[in-house]
Scaffold this motif. Structure first.
Motif, PDB file in Angstrom:
ATOM      1  N   LEU A 194       0.844  -1.184   0.000  1.00 11.05           N
ATOM      2  CA  LEU A 194       0.000   0.000   0.000  1.00 11.05           C
ATOM      3  C   LEU A 194       0.885   1.242   0.000  1.00 11.05           C
ATOM      4  O   LEU A 194       1.926   1.288   0.661  1.00 11.05           O
ATOM      5  CB  LEU A 194      -0.899   0.028   1.236  1.00 11.05           C
ATOM      6  N   ASN A 195       0.470   2.266  -0.726  1.00  9.07           N
ATOM      7  CA  ASN A 195       1.269   3.481  -0.841  1.00  9.07           C
ATOM      8  C   ASN A 195       1.620   4.083   0.501  1.00  9.07           C
ATOM      9  O   ASN A 195       2.727   4.575   0.706  1.00  9.07           O
ATOM     10  CB  ASN A 195       0.522   4.531  -1.676  1.00  9.07           C
ATOM     11  N   ASP A 196       0.669   4.077   1.442  1.00  8.08           N
ATOM     12  CA  ASP A 196       0.902   4.748   2.713  1.00  8.08           C
ATOM     13  C   ASP A 196       1.060   3.770   3.866  1.00  8.08           C
ATOM     14  O   ASP A 196       0.857   4.126   5.027  1.00  8.08           O
ATOM     15  CB  ASP A 196      -0.237   5.734   3.024  1.00  8.08           C
ATOM     16  N   GLY A 197       1.439   2.532   3.583  1.00  6.84           N
ATOM     17  CA  GLY A 197       1.691   1.572   4.650  1.00  6.84           C
ATOM     18  C   GLY A 197       2.966   1.926   5.399  1.00  6.84           C
ATOM     19  O   GLY A 197       3.839   2.621   4.881  1.00  6.84           O
ATOM     20  N   TYR A 198       3.086   1.480   6.635  1.00  4.65           N
ATOM     21  CA  TYR A 198       4.283   1.759   7.415  1.00  4.65           C
ATOM     22  C   TYR A 198       4.588   0.569   8.308  1.00  4.65           C
ATOM     23  O   TYR A 198       3.726  -0.254   8.603  1.00  4.65           O
ATOM     24  CB  TYR A 198       4.120   3.042   8.258  1.00  4.65           C
ATOM     25  N   VAL A 230      -6.272  -0.650  -1.630  1.00  3.66           N
ATOM     26  CA  VAL A 230      -5.530  -0.316  -2.850  1.00  3.66           C
ATOM     27  C   VAL A 230      -6.310   0.703  -3.670  1.00  3.66           C
ATOM     28  O   VAL A 230      -5.758   1.689  -4.171  1.00  3.66           O
ATOM     29  CB  VAL A 230      -5.238  -1.582  -3.675  1.00  3.66           C
ATOM     30  N   ALA A 231      -7.612   0.469  -3.818  1.00  3.56           N
ATOM     31  CA  ALA A 231      -8.450   1.388  -4.592  1.00  3.56           C
ATOM     32  C   ALA A 231      -8.452   2.783  -3.990  1.00  3.56           C
ATOM     33  O   ALA A 231      -8.453   3.801  -4.694  1.00  3.56           O
ATOM     34  CB  ALA A 231      -9.871   0.849  -4.680  1.00  3.56           C
ATOM     35  N   GLU A 232      -8.431   2.846  -2.667  1.00  5.41           N
ATOM     36  CA  GLU A 232      -8.502   4.143  -1.976  1.00  5.41           C
ATOM     37  C   GLU A 232      -7.154   4.853  -1.919  1.00  5.41           C
ATOM     38  O   GLU A 232      -7.078   6.070  -2.111  1.00  5.41           O
ATOM     39  CB  GLU A 232      -9.015   3.924  -0.551  1.00  5.41           C
ATOM     40  N   ARG A 233      -6.083   4.088  -1.666  1.00  2.22           N
ATOM     41  CA  ARG A 233      -4.791   4.707  -1.375  1.00  2.22           C
ATOM     42  C   ARG A 233      -3.741   4.511  -2.460  1.00  2.22           C
ATOM     43  O   ARG A 233      -2.711   5.190  -2.462  1.00  2.22           O
ATOM     44  CB  ARG A 233      -4.237   4.142  -0.068  1.00  2.22           C
ATOM     45  N   GLY A 234      -3.946   3.559  -3.353  1.00  2.00           N
ATOM     46  CA  GLY A 234      -2.934   3.239  -4.345  1.00  2.00           C
ATOM     47  C   GLY A 234      -1.906   2.268  -3.791  1.00  2.00           C
ATOM     48  O   GLY A 234      -1.789   2.069  -2.576  1.00  2.00           O
ATOM     49  N   ALA A 235      -1.152   1.642  -4.690  1.00  2.00           N
ATOM     50  CA  ALA A 235      -0.192   0.618  -4.272  1.00  2.00           C
ATOM     51  C   ALA A 235       0.868   0.423  -5.340  1.00  2.00           C
ATOM     52  O   ALA A 235       0.773   0.963  -6.450  1.00  2.00           O
ATOM     53  CB  ALA A 235      -0.914  -0.713  -4.010  1.00  2.00           C
ATOM     54  N   VAL A 236       1.878  -0.356  -4.982  1.00  4.76           N
ATOM     55  CA  VAL A 236       2.869  -0.821  -5.944  1.00  4.76           C
ATOM     56  C   VAL A 236       2.874  -2.342  -5.914  1.00  4.76           C
ATOM     57  O   VAL A 236       2.499  -2.963  -4.914  1.00  4.76           O
ATOM     58  CB  VAL A 236       4.293  -0.294  -5.635  1.00  4.76           C
ATOM     59  N   VAL A 237       3.297  -2.919  -7.038  1.00  3.32           N
ATOM     60  CA  VAL A 237       3.552  -4.358  -7.122  1.00  3.32           C
ATOM     61  C   VAL A 237       4.987  -4.522  -7.587  1.00  3.32           C
ATOM     62  O   VAL A 237       5.398  -3.903  -8.569  1.00  3.32           O
ATOM     63  CB  VAL A 237       2.595  -5.058  -8.104  1.00  3.32           C
ATOM     64  N   GLU A 238       5.757  -5.335  -6.863  1.00  3.62           N
ATOM     65  CA  GLU A 238       7.159  -5.547  -7.196  1.00  3.62           C
ATOM     66  C   GLU A 238       7.481  -7.033  -7.206  1.00  3.62           C
ATOM     67  O   GLU A 238       6.794  -7.831  -6.557  1.00  3.62           O
ATOM     68  CB  GLU A 238       8.072  -4.845  -6.187  1.00  3.62           C
ATOM     69  N   GLU A 239       8.529  -7.377  -7.940  1.00  2.00           N
ATOM     70  CA  GLU A 239       8.980  -8.761  -7.911  1.00  2.00           C
ATOM     71  C   GLU A 239       9.393  -9.124  -6.493  1.00  2.00           C
ATOM     72  O   GLU A 239       9.916  -8.293  -5.743  1.00  2.00           O
ATOM     73  CB  GLU A 239      10.160  -8.959  -8.863  1.00  2.00           C
ATOM     74  N   PHE A 240       9.118 -10.343  -6.101  1.00  3.66           N
ATOM     75  CA  PHE A 240       9.534 -10.818  -4.782  1.00  3.66           C
ATOM     76  C   PHE A 240      10.955 -11.348  -4.914  1.00  3.66           C
ATOM     77  O   PHE A 240      11.231 -12.243  -5.719  1.00  3.66           O
ATOM     78  CB  PHE A 240       8.602 -11.914  -4.280  1.00  3.66           C
ATOM     79  N   ILE A 241      11.853 -10.779  -4.141  1.00  6.70           N
ATOM     80  CA  ILE A 241      13.264 -11.161  -4.247  1.00  6.70           C
ATOM     81  C   ILE A 241      13.486 -12.456  -3.466  1.00  6.70           C
ATOM     82  O   ILE A 241      13.414 -12.476  -2.228  1.00  6.70           O
ATOM     83  CB  ILE A 241      14.168 -10.028  -3.722  1.00  6.70           C
TER      84      ILE A 241
END
Length: 454
Positions: A194-198, A230-241
């Motif tokens: 999530l964009n604003d996760g911490y 995700v719909a409300e805040r936005g997100a990223v998807v990245e490869e899992f290392i």
């Protein structure tokens, strides 16, 4: 200007947790994290400094006395400290409640002497409204730059700085965008953020083709609740290392109001939780194999943020791994706020007088290097119900306090969480990595086993 060593003026410390409250409630004793910035009481060592510290609940006087006890003249320093409490522990975040209390706002205005600046834990529109009302500047990045502290903004800024990152996609909001991004990445798993996760609580690890097997870092999350966020805040998807071993260094940086930027420290983060991505603590400095690369990447990122007018402290998290060409460090995210490594660094610097050497990446107290190991999560049933003062006295009797002569020992924090939650934090300072780790482990064992009242 440095919040760690101000020469004069008033520090208005506003440790409001102005973050998504649904995520914050997942952290045990979250309100007590307002006490993370109590290390700033050590700046009262300078006779021209005054500290005004706000809190949503009264701070135990024994905790305040503990921090003042590090100073050469605690009684004189106490005269330049003003504690202002809203006495509304369940009204969160603190700044929102403060703005609704004209009586406390008047008290705050009268407490500010001369030049002042506000030190927020995190800067939101609430803190900007407070600063405007008080006509006092903020030591933190304007909300106009908040995007660069999101997961999507971190990727954009990393690209600007030419810093290596895992492959991924940002600014995703719809299920269709998520699905396209997931299928475009290599490997059998991806990580969603999530964009604003911490503290890692806004993350999820997703095996491709099996949504039911998604592993969420936060307890109680489901695919439906997560995609709604995700719909409300936005997100990223990245490869899992998948690379193992994988390390998790971070960097702490500062930008002055005049635009000067500098890297203050590198750390190795200690992570835990279901997906091993929730912040538990840190060690300083980062391992020598990738310390320089992390510092150099952090410097490039700080330079771009400085050019955009950012001010204050912020952190950057990385992945590090060994490759055929040596160690590589990939940017994970940028946190445009005071983070989990700030208070260990501040405490270590202020009690030892050490200075950061960018050439070696070490804190040096004269010719003596300073290392530390810190945790926010020392929890034990035997601590619950005890007072902070009792636990501090136990630590002193066991020889676990800080010895200024040797520069070795512990600085404790999150003490207000002890009575209700049996939880506390501490930073263990020593002259070597091994010594810091061994004393830290011994401290944790001793505190968790010490009988009450002894």
């Amino acid at each position: 200007m440095s919040i760690f060593e101000p020469g004069e003026g008033t520090l208005v410390v506003v440790p409001s947790l102005s973050l998504p409250q649904d995520e914050l409630r997942r952290i045990t004793g979250a309100r007590c994290y307002e006490e993370r910035l109590l290390f700033l009481l050590l700046t009262l060592r300078e006779p021209g400094v005054k500290v005004v510290y706000l809190s949503s609940a009264p701070i135990d006087p024994e905790i305040v006395a503990y921090y003042l006890g590090f100073l050469p003249d605690p009684e004189e320093a106490a005269k330049r400290l003003e504690l202002i409490t809203l006495d509304e522990p369940h009204a969160q975040p603190l700044t929102r409640t403060l703005l609704s209390r004209p009586d406390v706002m008047d008290q705050l205005r009268s407490a500010i002497d001369g030049d002042a600046f506000i030190v927020p834990f995190v800067l939101s529109e609430l803190e900007e409204e407070l600063a405007s009302s008080l006509n006092v500047p903020l030591y933190g990045p304007a909300t106009a730059l908040a995007y660069y502290g999101s997961k999507s903004g971190s990727r954009e800024l990393g690209s600007m700085a030419g810093v290596p990152m895992a492959r991924g996609f940002g600014d995703l909001h719809t299920l269709a965008e998520l699905e396209d991004a997931i299928e475009s990445l290599p490997g059998e798993r991806v990580i969603l953020k999530l964009n604003d996760g911490y503290s890692g609580l806004g993350n999820a690890i997703l095996p491709k083709g099996d949504r039911a097997a998604t592993s969420f870092s936060a307890a109680g999350e489901t695919w439906e609740t997560f995609t709604a966020k995700v719909a409300e805040r936005g997100a990223v998807v990245e490869e899992f290392i998948e690379h193992r071993p994988l390390y998790f260094p971070s960097a702490l940086a500062r930008i002055s109001p005049g635009g000067h930027h500098e890297v203050l420290a590198t750390h190795d983060q200690v992570l835990g939780g279901a997906n091993n991505d929730v912040y538990q603590g840190c060690t300083f400095p980062a391992a020598p194999e990738y310390r320089a690369e992390v510092g150099a990447s952090a410097d490039r990122i700080a330079a771009i943020l400085a050019s955009k007018g950012a001010v204050g402290l912020f952190g950057m998290d990385f992945f590090a791994m060994k490759t055929d060409a040596g160690y590589a460090a990939l940017l994970c995210e940028i946190n445009l706020r005071i983070g989990g490594t700030t208070h260990p660094y501040g405490a270590a610097q202020l009690v030892t007088g050490a200075r950061y050497d960018p050439g070696t990446g070490l804190l040096m107290a004269g010719d003596r290097p300073t290392y530390y190991t810190a945790t926010d999560n020392c929890s034990a049933d035997c601590l619950r119900g005890r007072s902070p003062g009792e636990v501090l006295r136990t630590a002193e009797r066991l020889g676990l306090g800080f010895d200024a002569a040797t520069g070795t020992g512990n600085v404790f924090h999150l003490l207000g969480a002890i009575p209700e939650h049996g939880k506390m934090g501490f930073t263990t300072i020593a002259g070597s990595r091994r010594e810091a780790d061994e004393l830290h482990a011994a401290t944790r064992t001793a505190l968790c086993r010490a009988p009450a009242g002894r």
